[in-house]
Write a protein that holds these residues in place. Sequence first.
Motif: not given
Length: 150
Positions: A96-98, A100-102, A104
């Motif tokens: 997950p992108n810290p 932007d949780g949507r 990857r």
Amino acid sequence: MSETDPDLLPLETVLQIRDSCLCLAVQRAARRLARRFDTVLRPYGLTNGQFSLMVALNQPAPPPIGRLAGFLGMDPATLTAAVKPLARRGLLTVAPNPEDGRSRLLRITPEGVALMRKAVVTWQEAHDEVESQLGRDLARTLRAGLARID
């Protein structure tokens, strides 16, 4: 194909497209190149598309799938599907992108780098052969011309 068959395009139209369509010419060449590179990369368990993806991941900061998809000229869903077999092999990770949780982030693993070090040697030999067939100047001009298409 009959010149008089009203259900078919005129032969002149078909021949004009066959002989002048840039899209057709590029598609045919891309398929031949893809087969060639798929063949030389097969010993590493990679397709030419997977090889390009792995090369694109070789950077200090892991890129988000959306940005990488744009760079590779793919849509994010297609890229996500392409990532799965490489992740299962342990060649890359998806996290997950810290910020932007949507989103990857993709990162090449040490195992992926080790495989790519070997595959790049084979790729370079095949690439040099293609450039030799085209001629270095034509290859350079072709890359520059294709880059202008948006």
